[in-house]
Scaffold this motif. Structure first.
Motif, mmCIF file in Angstrom:
data_model
loop_
_atom_site.group_PDB
_atom_site.id
_atom_site.type_symbol
_atom_site.label_atom_id
_atom_site.label_comp_id
_atom_site.label_asym_id
_atom_site.label_seq_id
_atom_site.Cartn_x
_atom_site.Cartn_y
_atom_site.Cartn_z
ATOM 1 N N PHE A 58 14.050 -2.165 3.580
ATOM 2 C CA PHE A 58 12.764 -1.817 3.897
ATOM 3 C C PHE A 58 11.670 -1.965 2.624
ATOM 4 C CE2 PHE A 58 9.854 1.952 3.023
ATOM 5 C CZ PHE A 58 9.046 1.709 4.134
ATOM 6 N N SER A 59 10.878 -2.724 3.045
ATOM 7 C CA SER A 59 10.098 -3.438 2.013
ATOM 8 C C SER A 59 8.828 -2.605 1.336
ATOM 9 C CB SER A 59 9.673 -4.861 2.335
ATOM 10 O OG SER A 59 8.871 -4.838 3.561
ATOM 11 N N GLY A 60 8.354 -1.915 2.427
ATOM 12 C CA GLY A 60 7.237 -1.083 2.442
ATOM 13 C C GLY A 60 6.080 -1.863 2.867
ATOM 14 N N LYS A 61 6.433 -3.130 3.402
ATOM 15 C CA LYS A 61 5.118 -3.741 4.047
ATOM 16 C C LYS A 61 4.345 -2.998 5.152
ATOM 17 C CE LYS A 61 6.799 -8.247 2.385
ATOM 18 N NZ LYS A 61 7.783 -9.249 2.830
ATOM 19 N N VAL A 62 5.205 -2.044 5.864
ATOM 20 C CA VAL A 62 4.716 -1.346 6.987
ATOM 21 C C VAL A 62 5.161 -0.047 6.537
ATOM 22 C CG1 VAL A 62 4.910 -3.136 8.744
ATOM 23 C CG2 VAL A 62 7.198 -1.717 8.171
ATOM 24 N N PRO A 63 4.451 0.895 6.889
ATOM 25 C CA PRO A 63 4.738 2.355 6.603
ATOM 26 C C PRO A 63 6.226 2.696 7.229
ATOM 27 C CG PRO A 63 2.717 2.168 7.950
ATOM 28 C CD PRO A 63 3.191 0.742 8.097
ATOM 29 N N LEU A 64 6.804 3.763 6.505
ATOM 30 C CA LEU A 64 8.189 3.925 6.818
ATOM 31 C C LEU A 64 8.310 4.385 8.471
ATOM 32 C CD1 LEU A 64 11.188 4.737 6.234
ATOM 33 C CD2 LEU A 64 9.974 6.971 5.361
ATOM 34 N N ARG A 65 7.465 5.105 8.879
ATOM 35 C CA ARG A 65 7.515 5.471 10.238
ATOM 36 C C ARG A 65 7.764 4.086 11.230
ATOM 37 N NH1 ARG A 65 4.024 9.819 13.583
ATOM 38 N NH2 ARG A 65 4.857 11.178 12.249
ATOM 39 N N LEU B 55 0.781 -1.206 -0.020
ATOM 40 C CA LEU B 55 0.069 0.109 0.007
ATOM 41 C C LEU B 55 1.084 1.153 -0.043
ATOM 42 C CD1 LEU B 55 -2.886 -1.019 2.661
ATOM 43 C CD2 LEU B 55 -2.984 -0.793 -0.117
ATOM 44 N N ASP B 56 1.862 1.059 0.683
ATOM 45 C CA ASP B 56 2.533 2.299 0.778
ATOM 46 C C ASP B 56 3.888 2.460 -0.410
ATOM 47 O OD1 ASP B 56 1.913 3.785 3.022
ATOM 48 O OD2 ASP B 56 2.101 1.744 3.969
ATOM 49 N N TRP B 57 3.260 1.740 -1.412
ATOM 50 C CA TRP B 57 4.581 1.997 -2.708
ATOM 51 C C TRP B 57 4.924 2.993 -2.997
ATOM 52 C CZ3 TRP B 57 4.622 4.026 -7.559
ATOM 53 C CH2 TRP B 57 5.608 3.558 -8.330
ATOM 54 N N LEU B 58 4.248 3.942 -2.950
ATOM 55 C CA LEU B 58 4.465 5.442 -3.266
ATOM 56 C C LEU B 58 5.621 6.005 -2.170
ATOM 57 C CD1 LEU B 58 4.276 7.393 -5.395
ATOM 58 C CD2 LEU B 58 2.571 8.739 -4.011
ATOM 59 N N ASP C 179 -8.419 -4.886 19.033
ATOM 60 C CA ASP C 179 -8.116 -3.982 17.838
ATOM 61 C C ASP C 179 -7.123 -2.940 18.433
ATOM 62 O OD1 ASP C 179 -10.345 -5.072 16.556
ATOM 63 O OD2 ASP C 179 -11.488 -3.322 16.936
ATOM 64 N N LEU C 180 -7.090 -2.631 19.630
ATOM 65 C CA LEU C 180 -6.074 -1.536 20.037
ATOM 66 C C LEU C 180 -4.675 -2.407 20.301
ATOM 67 C CD1 LEU C 180 -5.681 1.278 21.294
ATOM 68 C CD2 LEU C 180 -6.368 0.290 23.480
ATOM 69 N N LEU C 181 -4.596 -3.263 21.333
ATOM 70 C CA LEU C 181 -3.307 -4.022 21.505
ATOM 71 C C LEU C 181 -2.805 -4.949 20.765
ATOM 72 C CD1 LEU C 181 -4.540 -3.832 25.168
ATOM 73 C CD2 LEU C 181 -2.967 -2.242 24.032
ATOM 74 N N GLY C 182 -3.906 -5.507 20.117
ATOM 75 C CA GLY C 182 -3.435 -7.011 19.459
ATOM 76 C C GLY C 182 -2.678 -6.354 17.970
ATOM 77 N N ASN C 183 -2.977 -5.300 17.523
ATOM 78 C CA ASN C 183 -2.331 -4.671 16.485
ATOM 79 C C ASN C 183 -1.101 -3.926 16.678
ATOM 80 O OD1 ASN C 183 -4.185 -5.404 14.060
ATOM 81 N ND2 ASN C 183 -5.617 -4.468 15.186
ATOM 82 N N LEU C 184 -0.727 -3.673 17.738
ATOM 83 C CA LEU C 184 0.290 -2.777 18.161
ATOM 84 C C LEU C 184 1.869 -3.293 17.728
ATOM 85 C CD1 LEU C 184 -0.068 -1.386 21.818
ATOM 86 C CD2 LEU C 184 0.398 -0.309 19.831
ATOM 87 N N ALA C 185 1.743 -4.785 17.870
ATOM 88 C CA ALA C 185 2.994 -5.664 17.404
ATOM 89 C C ALA C 185 3.182 -5.283 15.866
ATOM 90 C CB ALA C 185 2.792 -6.701 17.696
ATOM 91 N N ILE C 186 2.180 -5.300 15.277
ATOM 92 C CA ILE C 186 2.419 -4.860 13.775
ATOM 93 C C ILE C 186 2.588 -3.516 13.761
ATOM 94 C CG2 ILE C 186 1.308 -5.063 11.532
ATOM 95 C CD1 ILE C 186 -1.166 -6.893 12.839
ATOM 96 N N VAL C 187 2.046 -2.650 14.286
ATOM 97 C CA VAL C 187 2.117 -1.313 14.175
ATOM 98 C C VAL C 187 3.428 -1.018 14.377
ATOM 99 C CG1 VAL C 187 1.300 1.111 14.987
ATOM 100 C CG2 VAL C 187 -0.280 -0.711 14.272
ATOM 101 N N LEU C 188 4.078 -1.486 15.570
ATOM 102 C CA LEU C 188 5.180 -1.097 15.856
ATOM 103 C C LEU C 188 6.503 -1.888 15.295
ATOM 104 C CD1 LEU C 188 4.390 -0.519 19.734
ATOM 105 C CD2 LEU C 188 4.808 1.396 17.970
ATOM 106 N N ALA C 189 6.126 -2.634 14.364
ATOM 107 C CA ALA C 189 7.191 -3.305 13.475
ATOM 108 C C ALA C 189 7.951 -4.200 14.369
ATOM 109 C CB ALA C 189 7.905 -2.231 12.659
ATOM 110 N N ARG C 190 7.516 -4.724 15.491
ATOM 111 C CA ARG C 190 8.115 -5.552 16.200
ATOM 112 C C ARG C 190 8.560 -6.904 15.524
ATOM 113 N NH1 ARG C 190 5.183 -4.475 21.694
ATOM 114 N NH2 ARG C 190 4.110 -6.330 21.209
ATOM 115 N N ASN C 191 7.694 -7.239 14.455
ATOM 116 C CA ASN C 191 8.316 -8.487 13.730
ATOM 117 C C ASN C 191 8.498 -8.195 12.327
ATOM 118 O OD1 ASN C 191 7.579 -10.053 15.890
ATOM 119 N ND2 ASN C 191 5.439 -9.657 15.564
#
Lengths: 208, 89
Positions: free
Chosen positions: A70-77, A15-18, B55-67
């Protein structure tokens, strides 16, 4: 993947290709956009701006070095936050002592704060549940804002221990020890943070 | 920890929020897990609340790029030491 060679998004483009592509082309600019956020996060954990500056610098250096991953699979931030996390943990663990939490906030920690959420027998007051949150809020970008919300809206020590746990992923007992906190107090602080953030989800981020 | 009152699963909604929170920090014991599950199964409000927490906590790991890739490969040592099993409610 070599983003600089891409002319159009591949079929399975993130999604964050750009963002991915522009970061690959102009990494310094991409990093700069997130600098303040990373500094705020690091300052909360490390206590001083100087220490925060150091870990953010290290994070940027590591990011530039690891551009290719950095694959872009997650947002840069999110990617940067993932790197910063390790730098902060290293900095914390290099310290022989940790700054104690403000005692007032800790001593006041109790769960009466949420009395209005429950009836006398401990059942939820339906009015504070407000249904589920819209799907859109679950997008990574929005959830990342959770950290900002957390830093802005929670008392600083509550935010600090919450992020030590949920962001830095330090063990409960390690946090208690490093912060010279009794486990019961830490438990309450974490509970408080989660309950307050649930309130945010329930109400929507904007109507805090 | 808490005094249990007579509600679904032997615990109240309020107590179930404590368990949901603590499940992020430690493995709940069998009694707690069963009590929480039974309560949530029988309580529509807690189903909503549990979804919100999830929703809040379960997604934190993804969001925070822990993995994320860099978490695992480029920076060795620290990642993945969490008992993720206890975090999934």
């Amino acid at each position: 993947m070599k983003p600089s060679g891409l002319k159009v998004p591949p079929v399975d483009a993130p999604l964050d290709w750009l963002e991915t592509r522009s970061f690959a082309l102009r990494p310094a600019e991409g990093l700069a956009q997130h600098r303040q956020f990373l500094l705020d996060l690091a300052t909360l954990q490390l206590g001083t701006r100087d220490d925060a500056d150091d870990v953010v610098q290290e994070t940027f250096a590591a990011a530039l070095e690891g551009l290719h991953s950095f694959s872009g699979k997650v947002p840069l931030r999110a990617w940067l936050v993932g790197i910063l996390r390790h730098k902060i943990i290293d900095a914390i663990r290099q310290r022989t002592r940790y700054v104690r939490l403000d005692t007032d906030e800790t001593i006041q920690a109790n769960d009466q704060e949420f009395d209005d959420h429950f009836s006398n027998d401990g059942s939820w007051q339906p009015s504070v549940l407000n249904g589920s949150c819209p799907e859109a809020m679950l997008a990574h970008r929005e959830l990342l804002e959770l950290i900002e919300v957390c830093m802005q809206k929670l008392p600083s020590n509550t935010a600090k221990v919450f992020l030590m746990r949920e962001f830095l992923d330090l063990d409960f007992s390690e946090i208690a020890e490093r912060m010279s906190l009794e486990e019961g107090n830490l438990r309450v602080l974490l509970y408080r943070a989660r309950m307050r953030l649930r309130d945010c989800v329930s109400r929507g981020w904007t109507s805090l | 920890m808490n005094e249990y009152v007579g509600n679904g699963g032997g615990i109240s909604c309020r107590e179930s929020t404590w368990l949901v929170s603590e499940a992020r920090d430690r493995l709940l014991n069998r009694e707690e897990t069963d009590g929480l599950q039974m309560h949530i199964d029988g309580c529509q409000y807690c189903q909503i609340a549990a979804q919100q927490f999830s929703d809040l906590l379960g997604n934190l790991a993804i969001v925070l790029a822990r993995n994320s890739d860099i978490d695992r490969k480029s920076l060795s040592g620290r990642a993945g030491n969490r008992a993720t099993g206890s975090a999934e409610n």
